[in-house]
Scaffold this motif. Structure first.
Motif, PDB file in Angstrom:
ATOM      1  N   LYS A 281       0.664  -1.549  -0.755  1.00 38.01           N
ATOM      2  CA  LYS A 281      -0.162  -0.044  -0.324  1.00 38.01           C
ATOM      3  C   LYS A 281       1.060   1.225   0.184  1.00 38.01           C
ATOM      4  CE  LYS A 281      -3.985  -2.290  -0.252  1.00 38.01           C
ATOM      5  NZ  LYS A 281      -4.780  -2.032  -1.225  1.00 38.01           N
ATOM      6  N   MET A 282       1.865   1.031   0.971  1.00 34.03           N
ATOM      7  CA  MET A 282       2.786   2.664   1.093  1.00 34.03           C
ATOM      8  C   MET A 282       3.437   2.583  -0.247  1.00 34.03           C
ATOM      9  SD  MET A 282       5.494   2.229   4.272  1.00 34.03           S
ATOM     10  CE  MET A 282       4.243   2.672   5.661  1.00 34.03           C
ATOM     11  N   THR A 283       4.062   1.813  -1.196  1.00 35.16           N
ATOM     12  CA  THR A 283       4.881   1.432  -2.811  1.00 35.16           C
ATOM     13  C   THR A 283       3.499   2.279  -3.473  1.00 35.16           C
ATOM     14  OG1 THR A 283       4.244  -0.714  -3.130  1.00 35.16           O
ATOM     15  CG2 THR A 283       6.276  -0.144  -2.058  1.00 35.16           C
ATOM     16  N   GLU A 284       2.227   1.990  -3.563  1.00 33.26           N
ATOM     17  CA  GLU A 284       0.906   2.397  -4.292  1.00 33.26           C
ATOM     18  C   GLU A 284       0.839   4.016  -4.280  1.00 33.26           C
ATOM     19  OE1 GLU A 284      -2.946  -0.082  -3.534  1.00 33.26           O
ATOM     20  OE2 GLU A 284      -1.638  -1.786  -4.335  1.00 33.26           O
ATOM     21  N   VAL A 285       1.376   4.231  -3.288  1.00 36.22           N
ATOM     22  CA  VAL A 285       1.319   6.029  -3.421  1.00 36.22           C
ATOM     23  C   VAL A 285       2.138   6.338  -4.380  1.00 36.22           C
ATOM     24  CG1 VAL A 285       1.177   7.910  -1.422  1.00 36.22           C
ATOM     25  CG2 VAL A 285      -0.039   5.654  -0.765  1.00 36.22           C
ATOM     26  N   TYR A 286       3.631   6.131  -3.672  1.00 39.82           N
ATOM     27  CA  TYR A 286       4.992   6.816  -4.248  1.00 39.82           C
ATOM     28  C   TYR A 286       5.185   6.574  -6.047  1.00 39.82           C
ATOM     29  CZ  TYR A 286       7.012   8.324  -0.501  1.00 39.82           C
ATOM     30  OH  TYR A 286       6.775   9.704   0.298  1.00 39.82           O
ATOM     31  N   GLN A 287       4.203   5.162  -6.183  1.00 39.74           N
ATOM     32  CA  GLN A 287       3.976   4.446  -8.246  1.00 39.74           C
ATOM     33  C   GLN A 287       2.916   5.589  -7.953  1.00 39.74           C
ATOM     34  OE1 GLN A 287       2.883   0.851  -8.095  1.00 39.74           O
ATOM     35  NE2 GLN A 287       5.438   0.322  -7.726  1.00 39.74           N
ATOM     36  N   SER A 288       1.958   6.577  -7.266  1.00 36.74           N
ATOM     37  CA  SER A 288       0.653   6.782  -8.104  1.00 36.74           C
ATOM     38  C   SER A 288       0.913   8.755  -8.704  1.00 36.74           C
ATOM     39  CB  SER A 288      -0.916   6.864  -6.787  1.00 36.74           C
ATOM     40  OG  SER A 288      -0.252   7.492  -6.126  1.00 36.74           O
ATOM     41  N   ILE A 289       2.004   8.849  -7.937  1.00 34.65           N
ATOM     42  CA  ILE A 289       1.962  10.495  -7.440  1.00 34.65           C
ATOM     43  C   ILE A 289       3.845  10.450  -7.849  1.00 34.65           C
ATOM     44  CG2 ILE A 289       0.755  11.175  -5.797  1.00 34.65           C
ATOM     45  CD1 ILE A 289       3.278  10.864  -3.103  1.00 34.65           C
TER      46      ILE A 289
END
Length: 309
Positions: A281-289
């Motif tokens: 879930k953490m990585t999804e945030v930085y991938q999205s931005i």
């Protein structure tokens, strides 16, 4: 027979642990530096090799050199030491890069001198490396690196370090966005005064966290991982912090906060499976931005520095 060379693993660390600014820290098991230290006839300390990071090799400008010199000044040793540093912890990442080098140097030199100094004394020497790195000789990274597990700096004058019990199923997830936040800079933005109301809430959380660790009460650990004083200020330097914290809690993390001075963000979970879900879930945030990152999932390192074959 005494050894003349030693190769060691120096763990990364999470400092502050939300509510414990400058007094709480914990060592990680899956990420850390490697160092090779050799005893040589010529007095003094030489940094002979650094890989992984572009750091100064001049002894007085390198945290390992400064910490090692602090030890030698009190040792009366007739020997000198050569140090190789193989950095796996990025400088400015917020997971104790300078502490790993400082503690690794003093721990290994102490071993090669047949342990004339206690772990508490080694903390004091390693703190001189932290003074060079950040301008403040704090112990919340170097103490867990040396003692292993969680540590509490009960007092700085005199120095008093308390090892804290760690529940066996406690895992850490740490995500490091590829930006640098220097500890010295992040300290400059902190307030020098706090309200009594915030102090009372913070002291309660420190006590709750210590009690939760000793009693292995994971819910109490989670309720206590709240920082009313430092996080509201430092979090503005970390892109996506609020979103990372939100999705981590939704994924089942016990709690989430800034690792050291940032920009790394940590979360604690019960069990490795949950910690890996939090990492996703953490990585999804930085991938999205669109921010590059490193992510680590680690059991707590209860040993501290380790000798490598």
């Amino acid at each position: 027979m005494s050894r003349n060379e030693i190769r060691i693993f120096c763990p990364a660390t999470i400092a502050n642990v939300s509510c414990g600014f400058d007094v709480l820290g914990v060592a990680l098991d899956s990420v850390g530096d490697e160092m090779v230290i050799r005893k040589v006839p010529e007095k003094g300390i030489r940094i002979t090799e650094i890989t992984g990071q572009d750091l100064p090799r001049e002894t007085h400008q390198n945290v390992a050199g400064v910490a090692g010199l602090a030890l030698l000044a009190e040792s009366g040793s007739k020997f000198g030491f050569e140090i190789e540093i193989h950095k796996k912890i990025k400088a400015g990442s917020g997971i104790g890069s300078s502490a790993a080098s400082s503690t690794g140097a003093v721990w290994a030199i102490n071993e090669l001198l047949d342990r004339p100094f206690s772990p508490l004394q080694l903390v004091k020497f390693a703190m001189e490396g932290e003074r060079l790195a950040s301008g403040v000789a704090h112990a919340d990274n170097v103490a867990p690196a040396l003692f292993g597990g969680f540590t509490l700096v009960r007092s700085y004058e005199p120095l008093d370090i308390i090892p804290i019990h760690c529940p066996d199923q406690l895992y850490a997830t740490v995500i490091h966005p590829q930006i640098e936040v220097r500890t010295s800079d992040s300290r400059k933005i902190l307030k020098t005064h706090i309200t009594l109301a915030d102090g009372i809430k913070q002291w309660g959380n420190v006590g709750g966290l210590i009690a939760g660790l000793f009693t292995e009460d994971y819910d109490l650990i989670g309720r206590s991982l709240v920082d009313y004083i430092v996080e509201p200020i430092r979090s503005i330097l970390i892109p996506g912090f609020d979103k990372i914290k939100s999705v981590s809690k939704e994924a089942g993390a016990l709690g989430c906060g800034i690792s050291g001075s940032g920009p790394s963000i940590f979360a604690f979970s019960k069990g490795e499976a949950k910690a890996r879900e939090v990492a996703e879930k953490m990585t999804e945030v930085y991938q999205s931005i669109g921010i590059d990152y490193d992510v680590h999932v680690s059991k707590i390192n209860t040993q501290g520095i380790k000798i490598l074959d």
